[in-house]
Design a protein around this motif. Structure first.
Motif: not given
Length: 389
Positions: A41-45, A152-159
């Motif tokens: 999840p992008g927000a966790q980076l 608000k959409n930080g849960s999106i999965l990012v590579p």
């Protein structure tokens, strides 16, 4: 209702923040370096990775970090795009990962024969730590990481692609190489180069390493005429300082030009450049320039053409002319250069009036090849006449 019943039941405590994030990952090697590929999840980076922004250690005057300062407009634009709802965001973030992060290989799973060998599946367990103590660093994707953390959409999965290294030099190398095609500030590249091992850098960047190193020496050495007069991207300097790109360009032309005053010290494939002697010549010459034109040298670039990029360029060419005449003697080069510069001093209009013979207003000297060439031709002819007299 009794008193006990009336007591407010305490709110349920929030679960403690995870001490580590565990991700499925693929491991492969490039040379001797381990490289991992995973999604999260992008927000966790920003929970696992620090943004190593460029700055200087004031006590040791050593460059730290490598990232550009946060670009607010760019971050805001990415955040707004993500906030609009489900978004396609396939751009991979590149991290440098400390060797202390454990990778656990998966065992016992049979897979079909693949065309690509050397890839192992497993899990990465990356600790969540306070800023400045994290075990991962963002090499590419600084603005994206910040935007994902705010969206608000930080849960999106990012590579994510991560290479294993705790060496800041390796991080800088990869930062320069990855960002080079993205309009990375040349001033930032110039400042990073002296702190970067040139083994993995392209040839043209290696050629800029020595001028960048000399620029830094001129700026931090107390006896240098440029001491704390050069504007560098890593530190907050006076807005009236001499811009570093002008100094680096002046040095590069002296090192690489066919008649450059520093060409003989450039070195070759077997012998390295003689940076120490280059510095000696540069410091002596520019000290003489400062002594010959003390008022013009003390003024900022908007009030003196000598300290502007144009003036630095003009006097750089005159260094070639003077060194070609007097050679490269040991001893008091400062006094020798002062004597030579005295023959053109009266012909200079750095802060007021007009340039003699060419009739150009003092502030009409611009940092263009045509304008600089016009003044160089005038001063060069004056210097030749003085030598023939």
């Amino acid at each position: 209702m009794n008193a006990i019943a009336k007591k407010r039941v305490p709110a349920k405590a929030r679960p403690p923040r995870a001490s580590a994030l565990v991700m499925n990952a693929l491991l492969f090697k490039q040379g001797n370096a381990k490289v991992f590929s995973f999604v999260m999840p992008g927000a966790q980076l920003t929970q696992i990775a620090d943004l190593s922004r460029i700055k200087r250690d004031e006590k040791k005057d050593k460059l730290q970090g490598f990232q550009r300062a946060e670009i607010q407009k760019h971050v805001r634009e990415i955040t707004e795009y993500l906030d609009r709802g489900p978004a396609l965001f396939p751009n991979a973030v590149i991290l440098a990962l400390s060797p202390e992060v454990p990778f656990t290989r998966k065992r016992g799973t049979k897979t079909a024969k693949l065309n690509v060998s050397g890839v192992e599946a497993g899990t990465l367990s990356i600790p969540v730590r306070a800023e400045g103590e994290k075990v991962a660093w963002v090499v590419d994707g600084q603005q994206r990481s910040l935007a994902l953390g705010r969206s608000k959409n930080g849960s999106i999965l990012v590579p994510v692609v991560a290479f294993e290294s705790s060496s800041i030099e390796t991080h800088r190398q990869q930062f320069i190489l990855v960002n080079r095609a993205k309009g990375l500030s040349q001033r930032l590249v110039n400042e990073l180069l002296p702190e970067t091992d040139d083994a993995l850098l392209p040839r043209d960047l290696v050629a800029s390493r020595v001028p960048s190193e000399l620029c830094n020496l001129l700026n931090v050495t107390s006896k240098s005429p440029f001491f704390h007069r050069i504007s560098r991207i890593s530190e907050k300097t006076d807005k009236n300082a001499i811009i570093d790109s002008a100094v680096i360009r002046m040095i590069r032309d002296r090192v690489n030009g066919t008649s450059g005053a520093l060409l003989h010290l450039k070195g070759n494939g077997r012998d390295p450049a003689n940076v120490r002697e280059m510095y000696r010549l540069l410091a002596a010459y520019w000290s003489a320039v400062a002594a010959t034109f003390p008022e013009a040298w003390a003024l900022p670039p908007d009030k003196s053409r000598l300290t502007s990029a144009a003036g630095i360029s003009v006097m750089g060419v005159m260094m070639d002319r003077i060194c070609a005449r007097v050679g490269y003697r040991q001893g008091d080069l400062d006094q020798l250069f002062r004597k030579e510069l005295s023959s053109i001093a009266r012909q200079c209009a750095w802060t007021s009036g007009r340039w003699p013979e060419i009739g150009m207003e003092w502030n009409a000297l611009e940092s263009t090849s045509k304008s600089v060439a016009r003044v160089v031709q005038h001063l060069g002819a004056t210097y030749v006449r003085a030598g023939a007299a």
